[in-house]
Design a protein around this motif. Sequence first.
Motif, PDB file in Angstrom:
ATOM      1  N   VAL A   1     -49.606  69.083  31.440  1.00 52.31           N
ATOM      2  CA  VAL A   1     -48.863  69.473  32.642  1.00 52.31           C
ATOM      3  C   VAL A   1     -48.636  68.286  33.565  1.00 52.31           C
ATOM      4  O   VAL A   1     -47.541  68.094  34.093  1.00 52.31           O
ATOM      5  CB  VAL A   1     -49.600  70.600  33.398  1.00 52.31           C
TER       6      VAL A   1
ATOM      7  N   ALA B   1     -42.234  78.258  36.662  1.00 51.55           N
ATOM      8  CA  ALA B   1     -41.739  76.897  36.454  1.00 51.55           C
ATOM      9  C   ALA B   1     -40.226  76.815  36.642  1.00 51.55           C
ATOM     10  O   ALA B   1     -39.710  75.786  37.093  1.00 51.55           O
ATOM     11  CB  ALA B   1     -42.124  76.413  35.055  1.00 51.55           C
TER      12      ALA B   1
ATOM     13  N   GLN C   1     -50.887  70.256  40.695  1.00 53.67           N
ATOM     14  CA  GLN C   1     -49.494  69.870  40.939  1.00 53.67           C
ATOM     15  C   GLN C   1     -48.826  70.764  41.983  1.00 53.67           C
ATOM     16  O   GLN C   1     -47.635  70.617  42.253  1.00 53.67           O
ATOM     17  CB  GLN C   1     -48.702  69.952  39.625  1.00 53.67           C
TER      18      GLN C   1
ATOM     19  N   TYR D   1     -44.795  71.449  43.528  1.00 57.17           N
ATOM     20  CA  TYR D   1     -44.015  72.679  43.433  1.00 57.17           C
ATOM     21  C   TYR D   1     -43.608  73.171  44.820  1.00 57.17           C
ATOM     22  O   TYR D   1     -42.472  73.619  45.025  1.00 57.17           O
ATOM     23  CB  TYR D   1     -44.810  73.768  42.712  1.00 57.17           C
TER      24      TYR D   1
ATOM     25  N   LEU E   1     -44.724  72.277  32.763  1.00 54.72           N
ATOM     26  CA  LEU E   1     -45.445  73.553  32.827  1.00 54.72           C
ATOM     27  C   LEU E   1     -44.744  74.601  31.969  1.00 54.72           C
ATOM     28  O   LEU E   1     -45.394  75.373  31.248  1.00 54.72           O
ATOM     29  CB  LEU E   1     -45.551  74.040  34.270  1.00 54.72           C
TER      30      LEU E   1
ATOM     31  N   TYR F   1     -51.866  73.270  36.695  1.00 56.46           N
ATOM     32  CA  TYR F   1     -50.742  73.450  37.613  1.00 56.46           C
ATOM     33  C   TYR F   1     -51.199  73.525  39.069  1.00 56.46           C
ATOM     34  O   TYR F   1     -50.411  73.251  39.985  1.00 56.46           O
ATOM     35  CB  TYR F   1     -49.916  74.676  37.230  1.00 56.46           C
TER      36      TYR F   1
ATOM     37  N   HIS G   1     -41.942  70.868  36.537  1.00 59.89           N
ATOM     38  CA  HIS G   1     -41.447  72.207  36.211  1.00 59.89           C
ATOM     39  C   HIS G   1     -41.229  72.342  34.702  1.00 59.89           C
ATOM     40  O   HIS G   1     -41.638  73.334  34.089  1.00 59.89           O
ATOM     41  CB  HIS G   1     -40.133  72.476  36.961  1.00 59.89           C
TER      42      HIS G   1
END
Length: 416
Positions: free
Chosen positions: A375, A314, A251, A255, A388, A248, A385
């Motif tokens: 993920v 998430a 990423q 986010y 995850l 995550y 989202h």
Amino acid sequence: MENTSGKAPKASFAAMAHPAYRLQFISYVFAMMADNIEHVISYWYVFQKFHSPALGGFAVLSHWLPFLLFSVTVGGLADRFDPRRIIQCGMALFIFASAGWAFLFVTDLLTVWNAMFLLVVHGCAGVLWQTPNQLLLYDIAGPQHLQSAVRLNAMARYLGVLVGPAVGGMIMLALGPSKGIILNTIFYLPMFVWLFWAPPRAIVVVTRQAVRGLADIVQTIRSISTSRVLTSMTLLAGLTSLLVGNAYSAQMPGYADDLGHGDPGLLYSLLLAADAAGALLAGIVLEGLGTVRSTPRLAMLLAGLWSLALIGFALAGSFAVAVSLLFIAGFCELSFNTMAQTLVQLNAPAENRGKVIGLYNMAGLGMRAFSGVSVGLIGAWIGIHWSLGFAALAVLLVLGGLHFFTRHHAVVSGRL
């Protein structure tokens, strides 16, 4: 009889009572900072030159795959030979990689192929460093203060994650990538030099077992299969890394973009800092209390709370809520990972401690190479989202099965 509760000493920051550990801690912070500085400078330069997402993906794989392929082998070498010298080989490879980047930057000879070569060298250096270093912690702090040593080293790792990128960015702005990466080689030297004076093993177990690659992995898995602590903690590390790991983090720009309307770079930095700050606070609080015991049940409970925090992150629609949940996730992650590592070290047989710890690192670090699938790749299909959230939910379900397995194994063994 298995040690199912690594009892923490009552003194706060107990490992710091050992002068050798204090020097190890300082040199570890410098080396971890250098590791992250090299990532910042080399990744930036490579991106500017090639703009290749594929090469960026290779950078992640080359960092974690060596842990998957060679951790047990390096652990076997640390059982047979002095782990201090193996760590020095790792530091030498780190220095070689930084110097290699500098040469290619200055001469403008950087190609995709030699960039891939240096990324692989850097990944192999990490394997030669981490597993033998865990054996060194046992030699320095001993079983009584091992939990403190493991936790403080985890704090040092997060300090490197927090400080390294910031220092790397400042160095690159002040000196440029070429001079900055040359300067970075110096930060590996404290660890390399200190190891010449680091204390040797207090108890030397003579082993003449050959290092046999894949056969060692199979044999080590069989050897820990009778231990519910070693099996459950290795599975805990492997399954959490496989399903979520730190994928995550890669990423996080996405986010940040979804969560706020301000500067995405600032929001990205705050999200990363929240996760690392939570981990640092966990180390400080647990070390300050000095009475928290490591148990398999508590480690799995904290892993479950980590999963719930990531599910909440998430689903979060508020940036403030997302930051708070990442802070909690970081706190829980350091806590359950250090507990699991402590239990593995305390229960690993002396004659093949290196291989057992290597197997744990293969699971906990090597499996991160595949977390990008659950993920990242799935996130490209259903959204990062949702991917995850589902991955963290899968961790919760797996933890339920793992808890049932450990209780059933304990009942069959007559331990409950």
